[in-house]
Enzyme design. Structure first.
Site, PDB file in Angstrom:
ATOM      1  N   GLU A 137       0.821  -1.203   0.000  1.00 22.17           N
ATOM      2  CA  GLU A 137       0.000   0.000   0.000  1.00 22.17           C
ATOM      3  C   GLU A 137       0.856   1.254   0.000  1.00 22.17           C
ATOM      4  O   GLU A 137       1.946   1.281   0.564  1.00 22.17           O
ATOM      5  CB  GLU A 137      -0.897   0.031   1.241  1.00 22.17           C
ATOM      6  N   CYS A 150      -2.175  -2.448  14.868  1.00 19.64           N
ATOM      7  CA  CYS A 150      -1.834  -2.184  13.468  1.00 19.64           C
ATOM      8  C   CYS A 150      -2.355  -3.290  12.553  1.00 19.64           C
ATOM      9  O   CYS A 150      -2.114  -4.481  12.796  1.00 19.64           O
ATOM     10  CB  CYS A 150      -0.320  -2.061  13.323  1.00 19.64           C
ATOM     11  N   GLY A 204       5.438  -2.111   7.093  1.00 20.97           N
ATOM     12  CA  GLY A 204       6.801  -2.543   7.344  1.00 20.97           C
ATOM     13  C   GLY A 204       7.554  -1.704   8.356  1.00 20.97           C
ATOM     14  O   GLY A 204       7.140  -0.608   8.734  1.00 20.97           O
ATOM     15  N   GLU A 205       8.680  -2.246   8.801  1.00 23.36           N
ATOM     16  CA  GLU A 205       9.595  -1.579   9.726  1.00 23.36           C
ATOM     17  C   GLU A 205      10.836  -1.139   8.945  1.00 23.36           C
ATOM     18  O   GLU A 205      11.664  -1.966   8.558  1.00 23.36           O
ATOM     19  CB  GLU A 205       9.979  -2.541  10.861  1.00 23.36           C
ATOM     20  N   SER A 210      10.068   6.525   9.940  1.00 22.68           N
ATOM     21  CA  SER A 210       9.416   6.171  11.202  1.00 22.68           C
ATOM     22  C   SER A 210       9.776   4.746  11.604  1.00 22.68           C
ATOM     23  O   SER A 210       9.793   3.842  10.771  1.00 22.68           O
ATOM     24  CB  SER A 210       7.895   6.301  11.049  1.00 22.68           C
ATOM     25  N   SER A 254       8.332   5.638  17.220  1.00 19.94           N
ATOM     26  CA  SER A 254       6.995   5.341  17.737  1.00 19.94           C
ATOM     27  C   SER A 254       7.094   4.810  19.164  1.00 19.94           C
ATOM     28  O   SER A 254       7.551   3.688  19.382  1.00 19.94           O
ATOM     29  CB  SER A 254       6.306   4.311  16.835  1.00 19.94           C
ATOM     30  N   HIS A 312       4.243   5.215  21.748  1.00 20.88           N
ATOM     31  CA  HIS A 312       2.887   4.674  21.942  1.00 20.88           C
ATOM     32  C   HIS A 312       2.562   4.286  23.379  1.00 20.88           C
ATOM     33  O   HIS A 312       1.453   3.820  23.657  1.00 20.88           O
ATOM     34  CB  HIS A 312       2.622   3.484  21.028  1.00 20.88           C
ATOM     35  N   CYS A 323      -2.672   2.233   7.926  1.00 23.70           N
ATOM     36  CA  CYS A 323      -1.673   1.312   7.411  1.00 23.70           C
ATOM     37  C   CYS A 323      -2.164  -0.130   7.379  1.00 23.70           C
ATOM     38  O   CYS A 323      -2.542  -0.694   8.398  1.00 23.70           O
ATOM     39  CB  CYS A 323      -0.422   1.426   8.286  1.00 23.70           C
TER      40      CYS A 323
END
Length: 346
Positions: free
Chosen positions: A92, A119, A159-160, A189, A218, A220, A337
């Site tokens: 995406e 997520c 993804g990371e 990010s 991130s 959180h 995402c």
């Protein structure tokens, strides 16, 4: 032999053209058609000799573009694309327009191994990492569909990024040098992977000559226990170690770190969470970006109330923490995402 032309610099294309028995200016022509004109296939590069185009195609050389499979446009003009790769995977990318800018949210992997509980992408696990040219191709797809030149790029899609550092840095070089998007308009990010923030700083300085892009980490959660509940991989990365690595990045690059904090209704949005977060990041050369949760189907988390969101922000402001609230976009079209890909596969 290269298989995809996209992602190559002008000098690389010139050298490759010469190695192919062509004059160097053919490489400059390729560069123009790849990036300025946004050509999708070799046969579309009509300035190249027809015989050479046919030969390259027979050898398996391609432009390296992605194929649009689905498009969603929300009421606010946010545009989400589901794109297909050459090996049949899907990913995406999202174009987020305002009057002054067009931000492209790109994916760095197909799926994600981090399995953050809130997520959508993490629900399906990781298929593979993307190549640098596949990241660049996402930006070109948004430019083509929205008929606007992208001004900003954020690595906040699937993804990371720090599990794919080499390809991410390759794409940043290309976005900067070949598409003219300044590094200061690019954000990477990460949810945090042990030992990778120092490596990112060192490699960026070595390979790009500078590290002017924004690093967004991130968090959180304001403490280790809650962070482990929301982000399973945090069990291997203590909060203090993460912040120490952020300080290394700051000292090495001279660039302020941005901290991302997704507000989950009734989970991490209480004023005492805000106060605890201020204790963590107060005095740190940073900025906190609050994000109200974008609900996904079959998930236990909820979007916090406006009162909770504003209350959280006020606590941080009173504590002297630089803070902003990210505007939610594309809520009517699965723009968070991984949602579109997940819904397509279900």
């Amino acid at each position: 032999m290269i298989s995809a032309l996209l992602g190559r610099s002008k000098s690389e294309l010139e050298e490759w053209a010469v190695a192919q028995g062509q004059p160097a200016f053919r490489g400059r022509q390729l560069h123009d058609w790849l990036y300025a004109k946004g050509v999708r296939d070799l046969q579309g590069i009509t300035v190249l000799p027809k015989a050479w185009r046919a030969s390259l195609q027979n050898e398996g050389v391609s432009v390296g573009r992605l194929h649009e499979q689905e498009r969603r446009v929300s009421a606010d003009a946010t545009t989400k694309l589901l794109l297909g790769t050459e090996d049949g995977e899907t990913l995406e990318t999202v174009g987020i327009p305002t009057d002054q800018r067009l931000t492209v949210c790109v994916s760095s992997q197909v799926g994600c191994p981090m399995a953050c509980r809130f997520c959508a992408t993490g629900k399906g696990g990781l298929q593979r990492s993307l190549a640098g040219h596949e990241i660049v191709a996402q930006v070109l797809s948004i430019r083509e569909v929205m008929e606007r030149r992208p001004s900003h790029v954020v690595f906040m899609g699937m993804g990371e990024p720090l599990l794919n550092i080499e390809a991410v840095l390759e794409s940043i070089r290309c976005l900067n040098d070949d598409l003219g998007i300044g590094q200061r308009r690019i954000t990477v990010s990460t949810v945090g992977v042990p030992h990778t923030l120092p490596r990112l700083a060192d490699l960026a300085l070595k390979q790009l000559g500078r590290a002017q892009f924004t690093l967004a980490v991130s968090l959180h959660a304001p403490n280790q226990a809650l962070r482990e509940e929301l982000i399973p991989t945090a069990k291997t990365y203590p909060y203090d170690a993460l912040l120490d690595d952020c300080r290394y990045y700051l000292n090495k690059t001279g660039r302020r770190v941005s901290f991302e904090y997704i507000l989950l209704g009734g989970v991490n949005d209480h004023p005492h969470h805000a106060s605890e977060l201020a204790d963590r990041v107060g005095g740190f050369q940073s900025h906190v970006n609050l994000i109200a949760y974008n609900p996904i189907e079959e998930e236990e988390f909820q979007r916090p109330t406006t009162q909770r969101i504003e209350g959280f922000r006020r606590v941080l402001e009173r504590r002297g923490v630089a803070v902003s609230l990210r505007a939610s976009r594309g809520l009517d079209q699965d723009a968070a995402c991984g949602q579109l890909r997940r819904n397509r596969r279900s």
